[in-house]
Design a protein around this motif. Structure first.
Motif, short mmCIF file in Angstrom:
data_model
loop_
_atom_site.label_atom_id
_atom_site.label_comp_id
_atom_site.label_asym_id
_atom_site.label_seq_id
_atom_site.Cartn_x
_atom_site.Cartn_y
_atom_site.Cartn_z
N VAL A 41 0.86 -1.28 -0.06
CA VAL A 41 0.13 -0.10 -0.08
C VAL A 41 1.02 1.27 0.11
O VAL A 41 1.66 1.44 0.87
CB VAL A 41 -0.82 0.03 1.23
N PRO A 42 0.73 2.16 -0.80
CA PRO A 42 1.58 3.33 -0.91
C PRO A 42 1.40 4.20 0.24
O PRO A 42 0.18 4.30 0.68
CB PRO A 42 0.79 4.12 -2.24
N GLY A 43 2.70 4.52 0.75
CA GLY A 43 2.66 5.24 2.04
C GLY A 43 2.81 4.43 3.28
O GLY A 43 3.32 4.77 4.16
N VAL A 44 2.35 3.16 3.37
CA VAL A 44 2.30 2.42 4.14
C VAL A 44 3.39 1.28 4.27
O VAL A 44 4.00 0.99 5.10
CB VAL A 44 0.89 1.57 4.37
N GLU A 45 3.73 1.00 2.74
CA GLU A 45 4.77 -0.06 2.86
C GLU A 45 5.42 0.29 1.51
O GLU A 45 5.15 0.95 0.60
CB GLU A 45 4.00 -1.43 2.11
N HIS A 46 6.98 -0.12 1.22
CA HIS A 46 7.46 0.23 0.26
C HIS A 46 8.79 -0.79 -0.01
O HIS A 46 9.15 -1.45 0.77
CB HIS A 46 8.51 1.55 0.53
N VAL A 47 8.94 -1.24 -1.20
CA VAL A 47 9.82 -2.23 -1.60
C VAL A 47 10.80 -1.85 -2.66
O VAL A 47 10.60 -1.01 -3.64
CB VAL A 47 9.07 -3.38 -2.33
N ALA A 48 12.13 -1.94 -2.48
CA ALA A 48 13.26 -1.42 -3.09
C ALA A 48 14.46 -2.62 -3.03
O ALA A 48 14.75 -2.79 -2.02
CB ALA A 48 13.76 0.02 -2.78
N GLY A 49 14.58 -3.19 -4.41
CA GLY A 49 15.44 -4.43 -4.31
C GLY A 49 15.03 -5.37 -3.26
O GLY A 49 13.63 -6.16 -3.65
N THR A 50 15.74 -6.04 -2.66
CA THR A 50 15.38 -7.06 -1.71
C THR A 50 15.01 -6.63 -0.29
O THR A 50 14.67 -7.35 0.79
CB THR A 50 16.47 -7.79 -1.31
N ALA A 51 14.57 -5.28 -0.27
CA ALA A 51 14.38 -4.54 0.87
C ALA A 51 12.74 -4.25 1.26
O ALA A 51 12.23 -3.79 0.01
CB ALA A 51 15.05 -3.34 1.35
N TYR A 52 12.05 -4.87 2.13
CA TYR A 52 10.66 -4.53 2.38
C TYR A 52 10.48 -3.54 3.69
O TYR A 52 11.11 -3.95 4.58
CB TYR A 52 9.76 -6.06 2.62
N ALA A 53 9.90 -2.58 3.46
CA ALA A 53 9.66 -1.48 4.76
C ALA A 53 8.41 -1.24 4.76
O ALA A 53 7.58 -1.22 3.89
CB ALA A 53 10.63 -0.21 4.45
N LEU B 200 7.69 5.81 3.13
CA LEU B 200 6.87 5.73 4.33
C LEU B 200 6.39 6.79 4.73
O LEU B 200 7.11 7.63 5.11
CB LEU B 200 7.38 4.78 5.29
N THR B 201 5.04 7.27 4.62
CA THR B 201 4.64 8.47 5.12
C THR B 201 2.97 8.30 6.05
O THR B 201 2.87 9.27 6.76
CB THR B 201 3.90 9.17 3.78
N HIS B 202 2.72 7.21 6.25
CA HIS B 202 1.38 7.12 6.95
C HIS B 202 1.22 5.70 7.67
O HIS B 202 1.60 4.75 7.25
CB HIS B 202 -0.02 7.13 5.94
#
Length: 503
Positions: free
Chosen positions: A220-232, A360-362
């Motif tokens: 979900v934009p703002g709640v989750e973010h994926v870049a390469g092998t990193a999940y945040a 990550l904003t919300h």
């Protein structure tokens, strides 16, 4: 299993790593307790006792082995999936309920008197709630001591201890070492204030890349973010917001333990234990992948998928309420559309956070927020059919009011019945929530279109329920294999019914 001395001793003699976390071996002649796979010389059977938990061994006066680090192994798979009171209590204890609400609060959540709960847990786990909570604090403290450069006072409060003195005394008693001796040269690089970097233990094999694929498709934009092998993603924690970043890669091996690198950002260090436990749920860290793969891998329908992706996990959640809302949001629409809709609702009604992780904003809106969206739902502001919008409002009211609880402490059958009583929630949604929010390992969704197509293609059967009987008690894992085999991460729509694929 700990009551079967012969079976336990044979596991210890063979140093079988699959039993790590299932029971613990206490050696009377040394006063220490070990995991079954400990490489030390096997003691004589008359000199050992077997305990169902590390807390039980500690309560009996044994110290943790410094060689095999028995408290560092993932938790018992039986407790993680069990729907009985012991399993539900362990999940709440690990989430820090005893520290926040006391034993009375734990008992109230489980629907028992304090006295009866203490008796039940002592019978089943060998230790009462206070001893279980103490073992959890000691385990969290050890991880922080050995993998971070946090000061000991910060570690004491982050682990849930009431004082530095209590922290020091417990560490000495449980590990026969001071905090300084435990740290030695193992402490990692000191992180900025509010950051906690650590390694989270998972059983191997661990299909980290497949887990990342699943989460990325639904981020979900703002709640989750994926870049390469990193999940945040952001975290809603008891004392304030937080965030976590995980490095999700595959870990091979069979029956061993691997480490997932994690960096937490916390506004209050008291939330460290709760944050770790919730992320472990997300990772399905206590799954026994060897047992799952042995059964499903021998099945003619799923064997090829298991061989391609050993250690496939059922993605859990960090917030049960959130996944319930996302499952309702996604009814009758694609995963991509559900993700974008959840992002739009979060941007408008979610709480803004100042997370140090890009993207990550919300925080995802909480139950009380959804419960208060009645007027917006009727006005069409949620950009969905009014019936579904009303379902979200009703679900929010039920979660906020406590008539539905998704904290893994309520019996699963009771949760399912309560969800089905709400307008607009059918069996697919209720069972999907049970699988992801409650950690039920044996959920199956026979009406799911992708599942039906995959089963037809792989087994030549139109009714997947026939094939699924051979997959008990791991049907949730079979479901993940079918979703991957039948179209990857993007399930199709199903007209006129709940849609499949989840939030």
């Amino acid at each position: 299993m700990h009551t079967d001395r012969e079976a336990c001793y044979q596991a210890v003699r063979s140093r079988d790593r699959r039993f790590d976390g299932v029971f613990y071996t206490a050696v009377h002649t040394t006063g220490i307790y070990c995991r079954p796979s400990c490489p030390a010389r096997t003691p004589a059977i008359q000199n050992v006792a077997f305990h169902p938990s590390a807390a039980a061994a500690q309560a009996a006066g044994f110290r943790a082995c410094k060689r095999c680090l028995p408290d560092a192994t993932p938790g018992s798979p039986a407790w993680d999936v069990a729907a009985d009171v012991a399993g539900r209590a362990m999940r709440l204890v690990n989430d820090g309920v005893v520290e926040r609400e006391g034993v009375d609060g734990l008992a109230g959540r489980l629907g028992y008197s304090t006295r009866h709960l203490n008796r039940l847990l002592t019978e089943q786990l060998g230790a009462g709630p206070l001893a279980l909570a103490r073992a959890r604090r000691a385990r969290t403290a050890r991880v922080l001591i050995e993998t971070t450069r946090m000061g000991f006072a910060d570690i004491a409060f982050a682990s849930g201890f009431a004082s530095v003195r209590q922290f020091n005394e417990t560490i000495r008693e449980v590990y026969a070492s001071s905090p300084t001796q435990l740290r030695g040269r193992r402490g990692g690089v000191r992180a900025p204030d509010g950051h906690v970097r650590m390694r989270l233990a998972v059983r191997t094999p661990f299909a980290g890349a497949a887990l990342l694929d699943f989460l990325a498709a639904r981020a979900v934009p703002g709640v989750e973010h994926v870049a390469g092998t990193a999940y945040a993603r952001t975290l809603r924690l008891p004392h304030g917001p937080g965030a976590v970043s995980l490095d999700l890669v595959d870990h091979g091996g069979s029956g061993g333990v691997a480490m997932v690198q994690a960096t937490f950002w916390l506004t209050d260090l008291r939330d460290t234990g709760a944050a770790v436990e919730r992320v472990r749920r997300l990772l399905d860290a206590d799954c026994d992948p060897v047992a799952v793969d042995e059964q499903l891998g021998a099945d003619p329908v799923l064997g090829a998928s298991v061989a391609r992706t050993p250690g496939l996990r059922v993605p859990g959640v960090v917030d049960g309420d959130e996944i319930a809302f996302r499952a309702v949001l996604g009814q009758q629409i694609s995963v991509a559309r559900a993700r974008d809709l959840a992002g739009a609702i979060t941007a408008q009604w979610g709480e803004q956070v100042d997370a140090p992780v890009p993207g990550l904003t919300h925080l995802f809106p909480d139950a009380a927020t959804f419960a208060g969206l009645g007027e917006a739902a009727e006005a069409g502001e949620l950009r969905m059919p009014r019936a579904r919008a009303r379902s979200l409002v009703a679900l929010g009211a039920a979660l906020a009011g406590g008539s539905v609880r998704l904290d893994r402490g309520t019996p699963r059958d009771d949760v399912r019945a309560a969800l089905l009583a709400l307008p607009g929630i059918g069996p697919w949604t209720a069972d999907y929530v049970a699988m992801r929010a409650l950690g039920d390992p044996d959920v199956f969704l026979p009406t799911d279109l992708v599942v039906r197509r995959a089963t037809q293609a792989l087994a030549g059967r139109a009714d997947p329920r026939i094939a699924a009987e051979a997959w008990r008690p791991w049907r949730s894992y079979a479901l993940m294999h079918l979703w991957r085999s039948g179209g990857g991460t993007e399930p199709a729509r199903r007209s006129g019914q709940e849609r499949q694929g989840g939030g």
